[in-house]
Design an enzyme around this catalytic site. Sequence first.
Site: not given
Length: 261
Positions: A232-234
């Site tokens: 998850d790039h967040r």
Amino acid sequence: LYIKSKLNETPRSKIKTPKKKIDFSKWGPTEKKPLTKIQKITGEKLQAAWNEIPQVTQFNTADITDLNDFRKNLKEKNKEKGIKVTFLPFLIKAVAVLLEKYPHFNSSLDHNEKTLIIKNYYNIGVAVDTEQGLVVPVIKDVNKKSLIKLSEELETISNRARNKKLSTSEIKGGTFTISSLGGIGGSYFTPIVNHPEVAILGVSKSKWEHVYNENWKEFRPRFVLPFSVSYDHRVIDGADGARFAKDLSLVLENANNFKEQ
Ligand code: CAO
């Protein structure tokens, strides 16, 4: 007023494209096969994860020649006890080491998506292919278990999954998932993060390759494992995604890391 109206709007991720009914039998014979309960539940989970998580996949390989010899030895030693030692317990162990080093890979965003909840326990979900569809039983506290114990548990839960015997508690509480297609084949694939987790490891089939190493100054036949990490790039930056994949490779390349298990 503008902000209020924006807040009341349905999030893009919740908008479903209207489905058009198509009569496929116009072009040839068809048959209908209703989705199983597992396929429906898994499908909804995957769709939500696909819509809501901005995911990136990092690819890497690990030279597991030495680890493979070590595994074969352990497999042979435990054959009489009826314990099947595959690669998966080694991957579970290696992942547990890395999750301690990179705690945000072992986290979840809270419901407001404003706080990261880091989990100080290591429960690994393992994707199991069953006739009814994909299920992900969870092996708890993997950092406290030996390779042999993990091998036994893996066999028990995958059999329970295939015989539709899993209880709710056996599929809950995971902190990271491994999807191994290594027993089947293929080079790389991009696994989908198992929400609310933030990262997943996808493992493909190892094969013999000619590898050049600066120290040897020559090509040698080595057993190479291809793998991918989706995240998850967040929560995880690309640099950490690459570091995690690099370190996983380093842990797997040194069989001594597993010897006292
Ligand atoms: N490279 C080479 N060989 C591998 C390997 C790899 N990465 N991974 C497994 N193997 C070998 C095993 O060692 C075993 O060989 P031996 O009998 O010589 O030891 C053989 O392949 C079969 O392994 P397995 O698949 O039975 O066992 P496993 O522990 O590797 O995996 C399980 C167990 C439950 C994960 C697996 O059976 C399964 O269901 N895989 C599918 C998961 C899936 O569908 N994922 C997709 C989800 S995303 O859509």
